[in-house]
Design an enzyme around this catalytic site. Sequence first.
Site, PDB file in Angstrom:
ATOM      1  N   GLY A  31       0.718  -1.477   0.240  1.00  0.00           N
ATOM      2  CA  GLY A  31      -0.530   0.188  -0.053  1.00  0.00           C
ATOM      3  C   GLY A  31       0.823   1.239  -0.260  1.00  0.00           C
ATOM      4  O   GLY A  31       1.760   1.367  -0.501  1.00  0.00           O
ATOM      5  N   HIS A  37       3.867   1.469  -8.200  1.00  0.00           N
ATOM      6  CA  HIS A  37       2.966   0.949  -7.913  1.00  0.00           C
ATOM      7  C   HIS A  37       2.026   0.935  -9.161  1.00  0.00           C
ATOM      8  O   HIS A  37       1.058   0.384  -9.947  1.00  0.00           O
ATOM      9  CB  HIS A  37       2.027   1.100  -6.681  1.00  0.00           C
ATOM     10  CG  HIS A  37       2.737   1.121  -5.448  1.00  0.00           C
ATOM     11  ND1 HIS A  37       3.053   1.850  -4.928  1.00  0.00           N
ATOM     12  CD2 HIS A  37       3.441  -0.196  -4.011  1.00  0.00           C
ATOM     13  CE1 HIS A  37       3.614   1.583  -3.162  1.00  0.00           C
ATOM     14  NE2 HIS A  37       3.759   0.177  -3.225  1.00  0.00           N
ATOM     15  N   ASP A 150      12.957  -3.634  -6.034  1.00  0.00           N
ATOM     16  CA  ASP A 150      13.512  -4.696  -4.370  1.00  0.00           C
ATOM     17  C   ASP A 150      13.972  -6.359  -5.780  1.00  0.00           C
ATOM     18  O   ASP A 150      13.523  -6.553  -6.261  1.00  0.00           O
ATOM     19  CB  ASP A 150      11.645  -5.323  -4.391  1.00  0.00           C
ATOM     20  CG  ASP A 150      11.908  -4.397  -3.201  1.00  0.00           C
ATOM     21  OD1 ASP A 150      11.954  -3.996  -2.453  1.00  0.00           O
ATOM     22  OD2 ASP A 150      10.707  -3.699  -4.037  1.00  0.00           O
ATOM     23  N   SER A 186       7.262   4.425  -0.862  1.00  0.00           N
ATOM     24  CA  SER A 186       6.170   4.329  -0.150  1.00  0.00           C
ATOM     25  C   SER A 186       7.906   4.847   1.340  1.00  0.00           C
ATOM     26  O   SER A 186       7.138   5.991   1.931  1.00  0.00           O
ATOM     27  CB  SER A 186       5.945   3.357   0.769  1.00  0.00           C
ATOM     28  OG  SER A 186       4.913   2.857  -0.141  1.00  0.00           O
TER      29      SER A 186
END
Length: 281
Positions: A31, A37, A150, A186
């Site tokens: 989130g 995203h 990542d 984030s």
Amino acid sequence: MKTINSISNMTKTTVRWRQKGLSVALVPTMGYFHEGHLALMRMARSRADRVVVSLFVNPSQFGPEEDLDRYPRDLERDTELAKGQGVDCLFSPSAGEMYLPGFQTWIDVEGLSQGLCGASRPGHFRGVATVVAKLFNIVRPDIAVFGQKDFQQLQIIHRMVKDLNMPIDIMAHPIVREPDGLAMSSRNYYLSIEERKSALSLSQALRLGEKMVADGIRSGQDIIQAVRDHILSHTGTKIDYIFLGDPEELEECQEVHGKALLALAVWVGRTRLIDNTLLEG
Ligand code: PAF
């Protein structure tokens, strides 16, 4: 767009879609959506009939001293953003349902989880692999989309899917960057204005590494030293690791010949940031 909290409703929904012959893509997230995203959601949208975005801040991938409690959350805003990308379903289970009392089954992708982020975050990738496997079992997607920021996580998921014969295509989306080069995350939300300036040193250092290789420099030691010097010339930075090595097996190399991964984890104040690039020697 539906929001589903219960695991059984999620599985029922995708089983129904699959019975109708519809393909399903999953975008696993924690989130606090940013453009990175949204790019994953668009990739998923273009590859499957139905798109599920999971939103779950997974406690098992955070160490005891890490930022689980302060990890940024904004379900209302995330819901609107996912809707805007044509997502069919936002799956947001509770930690209590994901990890029932007595939970004791873990997936450990052993070798690939040892170095880089695994060295300073023990247990992190065990938590990631386990929750991703659970999400795969719950949603049963045909494809799943992950970001390349990542990079180690992506290789671990690839390996898990291969080793455990999971019938899922893993798709990688390139790193999405701010106009000045900072990789979207984030955790950028934690940065003060001053720290935000120092955080730019990561992408600049990667560009420096790319330039050295393009200029014919092959020595891993020289490249790592230049990357280190550049980052440490910025206020408030502390290096966790600089990795240069084989992108598949994540083993260090002394010289760059062929493809090599240059990956970084750097503390900027209290925030740990990661970034990487693929070099071609
Ligand atoms: O990359 C992330 O946001 C998380 O590690 C993931 C894959 C959603 C698992 O919790």
